[in-house]
Scaffold this motif. Sequence first.
Motif, mmCIF file in Angstrom:
data_model
loop_
_atom_site.group_PDB
_atom_site.id
_atom_site.type_symbol
_atom_site.label_atom_id
_atom_site.label_comp_id
_atom_site.label_asym_id
_atom_site.label_seq_id
_atom_site.Cartn_x
_atom_site.Cartn_y
_atom_site.Cartn_z
ATOM 1 N N GLU A 121 0.863 -1.168 0.000
ATOM 2 C CA GLU A 121 0.000 0.000 0.000
ATOM 3 C C GLU A 121 0.897 1.214 0.000
ATOM 4 O OE1 GLU A 121 -3.237 0.169 2.735
ATOM 5 O OE2 GLU A 121 -3.504 -1.988 2.698
ATOM 6 N N LYS A 122 0.768 2.034 -1.027
ATOM 7 C CA LYS A 122 1.621 3.201 -1.148
ATOM 8 C C LYS A 122 0.779 4.350 -1.667
ATOM 9 C CE LYS A 122 5.965 4.750 -3.117
ATOM 10 N NZ LYS A 122 6.829 4.917 -1.993
ATOM 11 N N GLY A 123 1.051 5.487 -1.149
ATOM 12 C CA GLY A 123 0.368 6.679 -1.628
ATOM 13 C C GLY A 123 1.312 7.853 -1.580
ATOM 14 N N GLY A 124 1.090 8.796 -2.460
ATOM 15 C CA GLY A 124 1.936 9.970 -2.446
ATOM 16 C C GLY A 124 1.612 10.907 -3.581
ATOM 17 N N VAL A 125 2.512 11.847 -3.776
ATOM 18 C CA VAL A 125 2.276 12.925 -4.722
ATOM 19 C C VAL A 125 3.434 13.017 -5.711
ATOM 20 C CG1 VAL A 125 1.961 15.427 -4.933
ATOM 21 C CG2 VAL A 125 0.953 14.221 -3.014
ATOM 22 N N ILE A 126 3.101 13.169 -6.955
ATOM 23 C CA ILE A 126 4.067 13.504 -7.995
ATOM 24 C C ILE A 126 3.785 14.957 -8.358
ATOM 25 C CG2 ILE A 126 4.846 13.036 -10.343
ATOM 26 C CD1 ILE A 126 3.835 10.136 -9.943
ATOM 27 N N LYS A 127 4.755 15.802 -8.183
ATOM 28 C CA LYS A 127 4.648 17.252 -8.378
ATOM 29 C C LYS A 127 3.673 17.836 -7.369
ATOM 30 C CE LYS A 127 5.906 19.529 -12.571
ATOM 31 N NZ LYS A 127 5.614 19.784 -13.950
ATOM 32 N N ASN A 128 2.543 18.439 -7.833
ATOM 33 C CA ASN A 128 1.590 19.091 -6.922
ATOM 34 C C ASN A 128 0.361 18.251 -6.612
ATOM 35 O OD1 ASN A 128 3.102 21.532 -6.754
ATOM 36 N ND2 ASN A 128 2.375 22.030 -8.813
ATOM 37 N N GLY A 129 0.191 17.142 -7.283
ATOM 38 C CA GLY A 129 -0.944 16.262 -7.014
ATOM 39 C C GLY A 129 -2.253 16.741 -7.596
ATOM 40 N N SER A 130 -2.229 17.365 -8.770
ATOM 41 C CA SER A 130 -3.459 17.918 -9.361
ATOM 42 C C SER A 130 -4.485 16.847 -9.704
ATOM 43 C CB SER A 130 -3.134 18.715 -10.624
ATOM 44 O OG SER A 130 -2.398 19.857 -10.290
ATOM 45 N N ALA A 131 -4.117 15.859 -10.497
ATOM 46 C CA ALA A 131 -5.028 14.779 -10.867
ATOM 47 C C ALA A 131 -4.940 13.672 -9.811
ATOM 48 C CB ALA A 131 -4.659 14.234 -12.241
ATOM 49 N N LYS A 132 -5.799 12.666 -9.933
ATOM 50 C CA LYS A 132 -5.791 11.572 -8.953
ATOM 51 C C LYS A 132 -5.781 10.239 -9.680
ATOM 52 C CE LYS A 132 -7.814 10.108 -4.659
ATOM 53 N NZ LYS A 132 -8.730 10.425 -3.586
ATOM 54 N N LEU A 133 -4.898 9.328 -9.207
ATOM 55 C CA LEU A 133 -4.759 8.006 -9.790
ATOM 56 C C LEU A 133 -4.833 6.974 -8.680
ATOM 57 C CD1 LEU A 133 -4.031 6.291 -12.310
ATOM 58 C CD2 LEU A 133 -1.627 6.721 -11.776
ATOM 59 N N MET A 134 -5.807 6.042 -8.779
ATOM 60 C CA MET A 134 -5.981 4.988 -7.793
ATOM 61 C C MET A 134 -5.843 3.647 -8.516
ATOM 62 S SD MET A 134 -9.151 6.681 -5.729
ATOM 63 C CE MET A 134 -9.969 7.163 -7.237
ATOM 64 N N LEU A 135 -4.880 2.832 -8.077
ATOM 65 C CA LEU A 135 -4.570 1.568 -8.735
ATOM 66 C C LEU A 135 -4.671 0.430 -7.741
ATOM 67 C CD1 LEU A 135 -1.371 2.863 -10.547
ATOM 68 C CD2 LEU A 135 -3.680 2.707 -11.497
ATOM 69 N N ASN A 136 -5.378 -0.628 -8.124
ATOM 70 C CA ASN A 136 -5.563 -1.766 -7.242
ATOM 71 C C ASN A 136 -5.474 -3.038 -8.083
ATOM 72 O OD1 ASN A 136 -6.313 -3.671 -5.369
ATOM 73 N ND2 ASN A 136 -8.185 -2.643 -4.754
ATOM 74 N N VAL A 137 -4.496 -3.895 -7.771
ATOM 75 C CA VAL A 137 -4.377 -5.171 -8.471
ATOM 76 C C VAL A 137 -4.217 -6.273 -7.437
ATOM 77 C CG1 VAL A 137 -1.879 -5.017 -8.818
ATOM 78 C CG2 VAL A 137 -3.223 -6.407 -10.354
ATOM 79 N N PHE A 138 -4.934 -7.394 -7.644
ATOM 80 C CA PHE A 138 -4.840 -8.486 -6.683
ATOM 81 C C PHE A 138 -3.640 -9.373 -6.979
ATOM 82 C CE2 PHE A 138 -5.747 -12.630 -4.867
ATOM 83 C CZ PHE A 138 -5.958 -12.273 -3.552
ATOM 84 N N ASN A 139 -3.494 -9.811 -8.222
ATOM 85 C CA ASN A 139 -2.411 -10.725 -8.581
ATOM 86 C C ASN A 139 -1.721 -10.189 -9.834
ATOM 87 O OD1 ASN A 139 -0.744 -12.956 -8.556
ATOM 88 N ND2 ASN A 139 -2.168 -14.226 -9.712
ATOM 89 N N GLY A 140 -0.746 -9.311 -9.633
ATOM 90 C CA GLY A 140 -0.040 -8.725 -10.765
ATOM 91 C C GLY A 140 0.817 -7.554 -10.329
ATOM 92 N N ASP A 141 1.442 -6.912 -11.289
ATOM 93 C CA ASP A 141 2.366 -5.819 -11.015
ATOM 94 C C ASP A 141 1.795 -4.501 -11.513
ATOM 95 O OD1 ASP A 141 4.257 -7.654 -9.982
ATOM 96 O OD2 ASP A 141 4.959 -8.081 -12.015
ATOM 97 N N ILE A 142 2.286 -3.422 -10.919
ATOM 98 C CA ILE A 142 1.890 -2.061 -11.311
ATOM 99 C C ILE A 142 3.150 -1.298 -11.680
ATOM 100 C CG2 ILE A 142 0.872 0.107 -10.506
ATOM 101 C CD1 ILE A 142 -0.863 -1.571 -8.598
ATOM 102 N N TYR A 143 3.104 -0.648 -12.835
ATOM 103 C CA TYR A 143 4.242 0.125 -13.339
ATOM 104 C C TYR A 143 3.808 1.551 -13.665
ATOM 105 C CZ TYR A 143 6.027 -4.584 -14.200
ATOM 106 O OH TYR A 143 6.416 -5.894 -14.060
ATOM 107 N N LEU A 144 4.568 2.529 -13.176
ATOM 108 C CA LEU A 144 4.405 3.923 -13.588
ATOM 109 C C LEU A 144 5.599 4.271 -14.464
ATOM 110 C CD1 LEU A 144 3.250 5.763 -10.321
ATOM 111 C CD2 LEU A 144 1.859 4.746 -12.123
#
Length: 126
Positions: A98-121
């Motif tokens: 579980e990770k949360g944070g801000v890239i730059k000023n946090g204008s838009a919002k991105l919520m990502l949830n995966v049960f069995n897999g990877d997440i890449y930014l």
Amino acid sequence: NNVEVQAGQAILDLKNIKGPVLATVAQGHIHSWISHFSKENIQSLTLGDGDININMSKSADLSVEVISHHGSFKSAFNILPFPSPKTKNRDKEYKSIEKGGVIKNGSAKLMLNVFNGDIYLNKINE
């Protein structure tokens, strides 16, 4: 314009979307290219089994919340933690990132949830 998608098995490609997105896929992959970073731009992506790939320019400006139950989270961006960051294991059987944070000023919002897999930014060149 709101975009809502629900699918059992799919490869979902999201491109050039300027408004809110709510996507839920049971099995497959989600690929999203985000280029608009306004307060109205909220993306909530949930995947049961598969990977989520988010592609953004180096000028990305959003807050991000990530949950990966069985998998990893990798970011090409420096994510500044929220004032009280959450990183924990839920229990012995299910390891959860579980990770949360801000890239730059946090204008838009991105919520990502995966049960069995990877997440890449990923950073892309524009």
